[in-house]
Design a protein around this motif. Structure first.
Motif, PDB file in Angstrom:
ATOM      1  N   MET A   1       0.833  -1.213   0.000  1.00 22.99           N
ATOM      2  CA  MET A   1       0.000   0.000   0.000  1.00 22.99           C
ATOM      3  C   MET A   1       0.864   1.258   0.000  1.00 22.99           C
ATOM      4  N   TYR A   2       1.888   1.259   0.860  1.00 27.43           N
ATOM      5  CA  TYR A   2       2.783   2.408   0.914  1.00 27.43           C
ATOM      6  C   TYR A   2       4.192   2.018   0.499  1.00 27.43           C
ATOM      7  N   LEU A   3       4.846   2.957  -0.193  1.00 27.96           N
ATOM      8  CA  LEU A   3       6.267   2.827  -0.510  1.00 27.96           C
ATOM      9  C   LEU A   3       7.020   3.790   0.395  1.00 27.96           C
ATOM     10  N   ILE A   4       7.862   3.240   1.250  1.00 28.96           N
ATOM     11  CA  ILE A   4       8.682   4.036   2.150  1.00 28.96           C
ATOM     12  C   ILE A   4      10.111   3.972   1.641  1.00 28.96           C
ATOM     13  N   SER A   5      10.699   5.109   1.332  1.00 31.00           N
ATOM     14  CA  SER A   5      12.094   5.110   0.902  1.00 31.00           C
ATOM     15  C   SER A   5      12.960   5.684   2.015  1.00 31.00           C
ATOM     16  N   VAL A   6      14.165   5.128   2.125  1.00 33.15           N
ATOM     17  CA  VAL A   6      15.132   5.596   3.113  1.00 33.15           C
ATOM     18  C   VAL A   6      16.279   6.229   2.341  1.00 33.15           C
ATOM     19  N   GLU A   7      16.503   7.512   2.575  1.00 28.61           N
ATOM     20  CA  GLU A   7      17.476   8.266   1.794  1.00 28.61           C
ATOM     21  C   GLU A   7      18.553   8.883   2.680  1.00 28.61           C
ATOM     22  N   GLY A   8      19.685   9.187   2.079  1.00 28.75           N
ATOM     23  CA  GLY A   8      20.793   9.820   2.774  1.00 28.75           C
ATOM     24  C   GLY A   8      22.090   9.505   2.054  1.00 28.75           C
ATOM     25  N   GLY A   9      23.163  10.099   2.509  1.00 30.06           N
ATOM     26  CA  GLY A   9      24.454   9.871   1.885  1.00 30.06           C
ATOM     27  C   GLY A   9      25.009   8.497   2.180  1.00 30.06           C
ATOM     28  N   ASP A  10      26.059   8.112   1.471  1.00 32.16           N
ATOM     29  CA  ASP A  10      26.742   6.848   1.734  1.00 32.16           C
ATOM     30  C   ASP A  10      27.291   6.875   3.160  1.00 32.16           C
ATOM     31  N   GLY A  11      27.115   5.770   3.875  1.00 33.06           N
ATOM     32  CA  GLY A  11      27.618   5.689   5.238  1.00 33.06           C
ATOM     33  C   GLY A  11      26.737   6.349   6.275  1.00 33.06           C
ATOM     34  N   SER A  12      25.569   6.859   5.875  1.00 36.12           N
ATOM     35  CA  SER A  12      24.685   7.520   6.839  1.00 36.12           C
ATOM     36  C   SER A  12      23.929   6.531   7.722  1.00 36.12           C
ATOM     37  N   GLY A  13      23.873   5.279   7.303  1.00 38.31           N
ATOM     38  CA  GLY A  13      23.164   4.269   8.092  1.00 38.31           C
ATOM     39  C   GLY A  13      21.779   3.950   7.565  1.00 38.31           C
ATOM     40  N   LYS A  14      21.556   4.136   6.272  1.00 41.79           N
ATOM     41  CA  LYS A  14      20.256   3.857   5.669  1.00 41.79           C
ATOM     42  C   LYS A  14      19.851   2.400   5.822  1.00 41.79           C
ATOM     43  N   GLY A  15      20.813   1.492   5.603  1.00 37.57           N
ATOM     44  CA  GLY A  15      20.488   0.069   5.689  1.00 37.57           C
ATOM     45  C   GLY A  15      20.026  -0.320   7.068  1.00 37.57           C
ATOM     46  N   GLU A  16      20.723   0.168   8.089  1.00 41.30           N
ATOM     47  CA  GLU A  16      20.318  -0.106   9.462  1.00 41.30           C
ATOM     48  C   GLU A  16      18.959   0.506   9.750  1.00 41.30           C
ATOM     49  N   ALA A  17      18.735   1.731   9.268  1.00 46.99           N
ATOM     50  CA  ALA A  17      17.441   2.386   9.468  1.00 46.99           C
ATOM     51  C   ALA A  17      16.320   1.591   8.820  1.00 46.99           C
ATOM     52  N   ALA A  18      16.550   1.057   7.629  1.00 48.31           N
ATOM     53  CA  ALA A  18      15.529   0.259   6.942  1.00 48.31           C
ATOM     54  C   ALA A  18      15.177  -0.985   7.751  1.00 48.31           C
ATOM     55  N   ARG A  19      16.189  -1.640   8.309  1.00 48.73           N
ATOM     56  CA  ARG A  19      15.931  -2.840   9.124  1.00 48.73           C
ATOM     57  C   ARG A  19      15.148  -2.498  10.396  1.00 48.73           C
ATOM     58  N   ILE A  20      15.472  -1.371  11.011  1.00 51.76           N
ATOM     59  CA  ILE A  20      14.741  -0.943  12.206  1.00 51.76           C
ATOM     60  C   ILE A  20      13.290  -0.611  11.858  1.00 51.76           C
ATOM     61  N   LEU A  21      13.088   0.059  10.729  1.00 50.17           N
ATOM     62  CA  LEU A  21      11.729   0.397  10.297  1.00 50.17           C
ATOM     63  C   LEU A  21      10.873  -0.851  10.121  1.00 50.17           C
ATOM     64  N   LYS A  22      11.456  -1.889   9.547  1.00 52.51           N
ATOM     65  CA  LYS A  22      10.698  -3.129   9.361  1.00 52.51           C
ATOM     66  C   LYS A  22      10.251  -3.692  10.694  1.00 52.51           C
ATOM     67  N   GLU A  23      11.103  -3.615  11.683  1.00 59.09           N
ATOM     68  CA  GLU A  23      10.752  -4.093  13.018  1.00 59.09           C
ATOM     69  C   GLU A  23       9.622  -3.261  13.622  1.00 59.09           C
ATOM     70  N   ILE A  24       9.681  -1.946  13.461  1.00 55.73           N
ATOM     71  CA  ILE A  24       8.671  -1.062  14.050  1.00 55.73           C
ATOM     72  C   ILE A  24       7.291  -1.296  13.433  1.00 55.73           C
ATOM     73  N   VAL A  25       7.235  -1.422  12.106  1.00 56.67           N
ATOM     74  CA  VAL A  25       5.924  -1.490  11.434  1.00 56.67           C
ATOM     75  C   VAL A  25       5.260  -2.852  11.570  1.00 56.67           C
ATOM     76  N   SER A  26       5.916  -3.790  12.234  1.00 60.87           N
ATOM     77  CA  SER A  26       5.283  -5.098  12.454  1.00 60.87           C
ATOM     78  C   SER A  26       4.025  -4.968  13.310  1.00 60.87           C
ATOM     79  N   ASP A  27       3.865  -3.835  14.009  1.00 58.96           N
ATOM     80  CA  ASP A  27       2.668  -3.590  14.822  1.00 58.96           C
ATOM     81  C   ASP A  27       1.455  -3.228  13.974  1.00 58.96           C
ATOM     82  N   PHE A  28       1.663  -2.896  12.707  1.00 65.45           N
ATOM     83  CA  PHE A  28       0.572  -2.439  11.853  1.00 65.45           C
ATOM     84  C   PHE A  28       0.064  -3.592  10.982  1.00 65.45           C
ATOM     85  N   PRO A  29      -1.239  -3.567  10.612  1.00 67.19           N
ATOM     86  CA  PRO A  29      -1.852  -4.724   9.932  1.00 67.19           C
ATOM     87  C   PRO A  29      -1.615  -4.794   8.428  1.00 67.19           C
ATOM     88  N   PHE A  30      -0.359  -4.724   8.011  1.00 73.36           N
ATOM     89  CA  PHE A  30      -0.048  -4.963   6.604  1.00 73.36           C
ATOM     90  C   PHE A  30       0.081  -6.470   6.384  1.00 73.36           C
TER      91      PHE A  30
END
Length: 448
Positions: A1-30
């Motif tokens: 339903m939603y496309l969430i993009s994680v943006e920032g410079g190289d080395g900013s920690g986007k990959g880690e942020a994306a993994r954390i986001l997946k954990e957080i949204v597990s509370d929602f009924p997708f």
């Protein structure tokens, strides 16, 4: 339903942020939360794009073309089908990286890059992760961000990362800078990633929950189509529910004759009479039963045998989501007015009470799911006409002088598609399709 993009410079920690986001949204009924990244390492075009930034032998225009080609293919073969099924897609980089790296740093300009990506999905939410370039370069040089490849990208210098950071601040810090259609994105940030993982998770949680709790309309798919996918899963789930040995098959009255001899108008009248307005206000629930949360919960309960609050919320789907606290409040209220009752069954590994819709309210639950596209119109009718008989509601909603023809056609189309899944509610009676048929179906029994 939603496309969430994680943006920032190289080395900013986007990959880690994306993994954390997946954990957080597990509370929602997708129905699913899936992760991806751009450019893709599983696509020949994506690999060409990756190779171009490793070698640095392409012009900004050539780079932008490779990234756009990969993004367009990614959008139409992978992202959009998942969004239409109601899934949440988290993408490590998307269009805004191209706008910054090739549009700003590469001097192509935002407009040219946007035109090259005109057919790409639009991120509903952009999570902007920010970091000091010096710290980012330390992370990059530790080698933990490059995976199996030890070959640096030509952007991985302190000078260029400083320009990249400035580019993100210019683009994402000034919404008016974004070219159409990417000016529609919601921007959350900058979220500074220079401290603890705990702080990063806290900041990300505030951003993503704030967005999802507002339930904004999705930018890439029709919410009605998304919810029909979910409704189809509910219908299919009901038909495959396990029965105890010797128990009867689901009766025809529940599967096809769910209006149980009543007209939809009389079901609404019954519900309004049972809805004790003064006590509803005391219980901190809506003063009218024609409400998003009430319809969502009662409609879903009419398709599942029993549930506790967590499992009920998982069955709601993303379009009809209701917060946990409000679900708990409404479930207590439904029990108080006799719409549901508690089940004396034990659910392994769960101490939460389970409940079930009363058999005499299944027809109302099915009806409100069928009429979901009309919910806001019915609510408006009741606000404008507080004393009017429910039998007259459909005449008001489908008044051709009240609504433009294209909007009216779309409303009928969305509602008819749901009724064709659920049946008209009267055995042997086809679902209505025209204004005249809807008016008859709403207020009359087929034999009346």
């Amino acid at each position: 339903m939603y496309l969430i993009s994680v943006e920032g410079g190289d080395g900013s920690g986007k990959g880690e942020a994306a993994r954390i986001l997946k954990e957080i949204v597990s509370d929602f009924p997708f129905p699913a939360v899936v992760m991806t990244h751009e450019p893709r390492r599983t696509s020949p075009i994506g690999m060409l794009a990756l190779e171009s930034v490793k070698k640095g032998d392409k012009t900004p225009l050539q780079e932008a073309a490779l990234f756009a080609a990969d993004r367009l293919d990614h959008t139409h073969t992978w992202i959009l089908p998942r969004l239409q099924r109601g899934e949440l897609v988290i993408s490590d980089r998307n269009i805004h990286s191209s706008l910054v790296y090739q549009g700003s740093v590469g001097s192509l300009g935002y407009r040219k890059v946007a035109l090259m990506n005109a057919g790409a999905a639009i991120p509903d939410l952009v999570i902007w992760v920010d970091c000091d370039p010096a710290m980012a370069m330390k992370r990059i040089n530790r080698g933990t961000l490059r995976g199996s490849s030890q070959k640096a990208e030509y952007f991985e210098t302190n000078e260029l990362q400083t320009k990249v950071r400035e580019g993100f601040h210019e683009l994402l810090g000034n919404p008016e800078k974004a070219p159409a259609p990417f000016d529609l994105c919601t921007i959350a940030g900058p979220i500074l990633n220079e401290g603890s993982k705990k702080q990063l998770k806290k900041d990300l949680s505030i951003a993503i929950r704030g967005f999802l709790n507002k339930r904004p309309p999705p930018l890439n798919v029709d919410a009605q189509v998304v919810d029909r996918h979910h409704l189809q899963r509910l219908v299919e789930g009901m038909s495959t529910q396990k029965r105890l040995p010797g128990s009867p098959i689901e009766s025809t009255s529940l599967m096809e004759d769910w209006l149980a001899g009543r007209s939809p108008a009389s079901w609404l009248e019954k519900a309004e009479k049972a809805w004790l307005i003064a006590k509803a206000r005391e219980s901190d629930v809506a003063s009218s039963c024609i409400h998003h949360s009430i319809w969502s919960l009662m409609g879903t309960l009419s398709f599942i045998p029993s549930a506790d609050v967590p499992s009920l919320r998982r069955h709601l789907g993303p379009v009809r989501a209701v917060s946990q606290r409000h679900t708990q409040r409404l479930v207590k209220w439904f029990e108080k007015i006799g719409w549901t009752h508690r089940q004396q069954i034990h659910v392994p590994f769960s101490d939460a009470p389970t409940f079930k819709i009363g058999a005499e309210w299944i027809g109302f639950g099915r009806m409100v799911l069928a009429l979901w596209p009309m919910q806001t119109h019915l609510a408006e009718w009741r606000r404008r006409c507080p004393k009017e008989d429910t039998a007259n509601a459909m005449n008001w909603i489908l008044d051709e002088d009240r609504m433009p023809k294209d909007a009216l056609d779309k409303l009928l189309e969305a509602t008819t598609a749901r009724l064709q899944m659920l049946t008209s509610g009267h055995l042997g009676c086809p679902a209505p399709t025209t204004i005249a048929e809807y008016k008859v179906w709403w207020s009359s029994h087929p034999k009346g």
